[in-house]
Design a protein around this motif. Structure first.
Motif, short mmCIF file in Angstrom:
data_model
loop_
_atom_site.label_atom_id
_atom_site.label_comp_id
_atom_site.label_asym_id
_atom_site.label_seq_id
_atom_site.Cartn_x
_atom_site.Cartn_y
_atom_site.Cartn_z
N ARG A 80 0.87 -1.19 0.00
CA ARG A 80 0.00 0.00 0.00
C ARG A 80 0.90 1.22 0.00
N PHE A 81 0.58 2.19 -0.83
CA PHE A 81 1.46 3.34 -1.01
C PHE A 81 0.70 4.66 -0.92
N ALA A 82 1.45 5.71 -0.61
CA ALA A 82 0.91 7.07 -0.63
C ALA A 82 2.03 8.00 -1.08
N TYR A 83 1.65 9.04 -1.75
CA TYR A 83 2.58 10.11 -2.07
C TYR A 83 2.09 11.33 -1.30
N CYS A 84 2.99 11.97 -0.58
CA CYS A 84 2.65 13.12 0.24
C CYS A 84 3.52 14.29 -0.20
N GLY A 85 2.90 15.39 -0.64
CA GLY A 85 3.68 16.53 -1.09
C GLY A 85 2.84 17.79 -1.14
N PHE A 86 3.48 18.88 -1.54
CA PHE A 86 2.81 20.18 -1.66
C PHE A 86 2.35 20.34 -3.11
N ALA A 87 1.06 20.20 -3.36
CA ALA A 87 0.53 20.23 -4.72
C ALA A 87 0.83 21.53 -5.44
N GLU A 88 0.92 22.64 -4.68
CA GLU A 88 1.12 23.94 -5.34
C GLU A 88 2.58 24.26 -5.60
#
Length: 188
Positions: free
Chosen positions: A123-131
């Protein structure tokens, strides 16, 4: 000599390891090549242009900018400059054409997914600042690599109040698709 050494503004965030590594790389290059007079400044990822910048007279600029208006202000100096990140596709054409050096998001995503898969994550997630410049491209590359493995990937956006250092310590996670997180999760 210091009097003839090029004067280079180095506008990278020292609040993250990336920016500190850039400064270390510049110092290593200068030790082996040509000495520069550099003008670094303690910065966060979204710090605006420093007060001294408008009156600064130099020979070139190395910068990492996550906001179009900051990059535009830097380029308004009309000095040789290299952007140390990937501009967003929505940025004006003149900024998208600035010489740039940045991480290959597809390669970084592939390496990250392969690493986590070797550790047994499913199971994976990407976490970042979209802007911020570069983050959407990296998120798309990561989720694409995960999907190519037939596995789920949750995209998370970081949000924070830009009122000062203390506010950078308060970070909010928001899932783009409303998916809840479980306890065992690999995140790049």
């Amino acid at each position: 000599s210091a009097a003839t050494a090029p004067r280079i503004a180095v506008l990278v965030e020292t609040s993250r390891q990336y920016g500190r590594d850039v400064l270390a790389g510049i110092h290593a290059w200068m030790a082996e090549n040509q000495s520069w007079q550099i003008q670094p400044q303690d910065r966060c990822l979204d710090t605006g242009l420093p007060d001294w910048f408008d009156s600064w007279c130099g020979d070139g600029i190395l910068f990492h900018s996550v906001h179009e208006d900051h990059a535009a202000g830097i380029m308004a100096k009309r000095l040789p400059a290299v952007m140390l990140n990937q501009p967003l596709p929505s940025w004006r054409k003149s900024l998208r054409e600035v010489p740039s050096v940045f991480v290959d998001s597809t390669d970084a995503a592939a390496r990250g997914v392969k690493y986590f898969r070797r550790l047994g994550f499913r199971r994976f997630a990407y976490c970042g600042f979209a802007e911020f410049a570069g983050c959407p491209q990296r998120a798309n590359a990561f989720s694409g690599w995960v999907a190519g493995q037939g596995l789920p990937c949750t995209l998370l956006d970081l949000e924070y109040d830009r009122e000062g250092w203390e506010s950078h310590q308060r970070v909010t996670l928001r899932s783009r698709d409303g998916t809840s997180l479980e306890t065992t999760l690999a995140s790049l």
